[in-house]
Scaffold this motif. Sequence first.
Motif, short mmCIF file in Angstrom:
data_model
loop_
_atom_site.label_atom_id
_atom_site.label_comp_id
_atom_site.label_asym_id
_atom_site.label_seq_id
_atom_site.Cartn_x
_atom_site.Cartn_y
_atom_site.Cartn_z
N GLN A 17 -15.95 -24.39 13.34
CA GLN A 17 -15.91 -25.76 13.86
C GLN A 17 -17.32 -26.34 13.86
O GLN A 17 -18.28 -25.67 14.25
N ILE A 18 -17.44 -27.60 13.47
CA ILE A 18 -18.74 -28.26 13.43
C ILE A 18 -19.34 -28.39 14.82
O ILE A 18 -20.56 -28.39 14.99
N GLU A 19 -18.51 -28.44 15.83
CA GLU A 19 -19.01 -28.55 17.20
C GLU A 19 -19.84 -27.34 17.62
O GLU A 19 -20.58 -27.39 18.61
N LEU A 20 -19.76 -26.25 16.85
CA LEU A 20 -20.51 -25.03 17.17
C LEU A 20 -21.84 -24.95 16.42
O LEU A 20 -22.47 -23.90 16.40
N ILE A 21 -22.26 -26.03 15.82
CA ILE A 21 -23.45 -26.02 14.97
C ILE A 21 -24.69 -25.53 15.71
O ILE A 21 -25.54 -24.84 15.13
N ASP A 22 -24.79 -25.84 17.00
CA ASP A 22 -25.97 -25.42 17.75
C ASP A 22 -25.93 -23.94 18.12
O ASP A 22 -26.93 -23.40 18.62
N LEU A 23 -24.80 -23.29 17.87
CA LEU A 23 -24.72 -21.84 18.05
C LEU A 23 -25.00 -21.10 16.74
O LEU A 23 -25.27 -19.92 16.74
N PHE A 78 -16.10 -12.88 -0.93
CA PHE A 78 -17.21 -13.66 -1.48
C PHE A 78 -18.48 -13.41 -0.67
O PHE A 78 -18.48 -13.55 0.56
N SER A 79 -19.55 -13.10 -1.36
CA SER A 79 -20.83 -12.84 -0.69
C SER A 79 -21.46 -14.10 -0.11
O SER A 79 -22.36 -14.01 0.74
N ASN A 80 -21.00 -15.25 -0.54
CA ASN A 80 -21.59 -16.51 -0.07
C ASN A 80 -20.71 -17.24 0.95
O ASN A 80 -20.90 -18.43 1.19
N VAL A 81 -19.76 -16.52 1.54
CA VAL A 81 -18.89 -17.09 2.58
C VAL A 81 -19.05 -16.30 3.87
O VAL A 81 -18.98 -15.08 3.87
N ILE A 82 -19.28 -17.03 4.96
CA ILE A 82 -19.42 -16.42 6.29
C ILE A 82 -18.33 -17.01 7.18
O ILE A 82 -18.16 -18.24 7.24
N GLN A 83 -17.60 -16.15 7.88
CA GLN A 83 -16.48 -16.62 8.71
C GLN A 83 -16.56 -16.03 10.12
O GLN A 83 -15.78 -15.15 10.47
N PRO A 84 -17.50 -16.51 10.91
CA PRO A 84 -17.64 -15.95 12.26
C PRO A 84 -16.53 -16.45 13.19
O PRO A 84 -16.01 -17.55 13.01
N THR A 85 -16.18 -15.65 14.17
CA THR A 85 -15.24 -16.11 15.19
C THR A 85 -16.01 -16.93 16.23
O THR A 85 -17.23 -16.84 16.33
N ARG A 86 -15.28 -17.71 16.98
CA ARG A 86 -15.91 -18.51 18.04
C ARG A 86 -16.62 -17.59 19.04
O ARG A 86 -17.74 -17.88 19.48
N GLU A 98 -17.89 -14.64 18.51
CA GLU A 98 -19.12 -14.08 17.93
C GLU A 98 -20.28 -15.06 18.06
O GLU A 98 -21.42 -14.66 18.36
N LEU A 99 -20.01 -16.34 17.84
CA LEU A 99 -21.07 -17.34 17.94
C LEU A 99 -21.51 -17.54 19.38
O LEU A 99 -22.70 -17.69 19.66
N PRO A 128 -26.30 -13.31 14.85
CA PRO A 128 -27.55 -12.71 14.34
C PRO A 128 -28.25 -13.57 13.30
O PRO A 128 -29.42 -13.39 13.03
N LEU A 129 -27.51 -14.54 12.73
CA LEU A 129 -28.12 -15.41 11.73
C LEU A 129 -28.87 -16.59 12.35
O LEU A 129 -29.72 -17.19 11.70
N LYS A 130 -28.57 -16.91 13.59
CA LYS A 130 -29.25 -18.02 14.25
C LYS A 130 -30.74 -17.74 14.32
O LYS A 130 -31.18 -16.74 14.86
#
Length: 223
Positions: free
Chosen positions: A102-108, A16-24, A26-27, A32-34
Amino acid sequence: MGSKNKLKRFRENETFSNVIQPTREELINGSPLKGNWHSHFNNTNPIVLELGCGKGEYTIALARKNPNINYIGIDLKGARFWRGAKTALEENLNNVTFIRTQIELIDLLFDKNEVTEIWITFPDPQIKYTRTKHRLTNAEFLKKYHHVLISDGIVNLKTDSEFMHGYTLGLLHGAGHEVLYAHHNIYKNPETPIEVTSTQTFYESQYLEKGKPITYIKFRIRY
């Protein structure tokens, strides 16, 4: 949901082009999206997050109503938001993205002042004291939200848990944050904003059928 069905959805999510699944990792190393989410959506429209988005019903419903706003649903359970991601593709909703993390990684994931609004819909209240650190409105999570939100950014909490409502309201008042609206039974209050009652999750409609009150808090984080 059977394991075969989950595996099938996981595989589909990868296409799916609208799904992003980064590893911990990577964040942590720097996404690169930040700071570049407007490039991801190819526009400069406001960005709104739904944290713990589940099947993505709320994200999809809001995206349908507001095509000039970008919506991002975040959840660790990709087999759940598969439905929302698939629906967005089927309906050509280009203002929707889902992230498995994980939501805890939101600031990354997001830079300072990159997000306009946050929705937290029917989170696990984590009632046991030992689970306090996992409550999505605890002090540490609020600091992370404050970091990514614009100066007047809004946080919305919608829940069927009286405990979660009371805990959050007490924490907000005690810390001096700005509570814009709060009610313990929004469908019984004519002053509830229409955008709050006009959009419902699957579980919310079930709670309403059982006569269970739905609570809501709209607030700004102030430090």
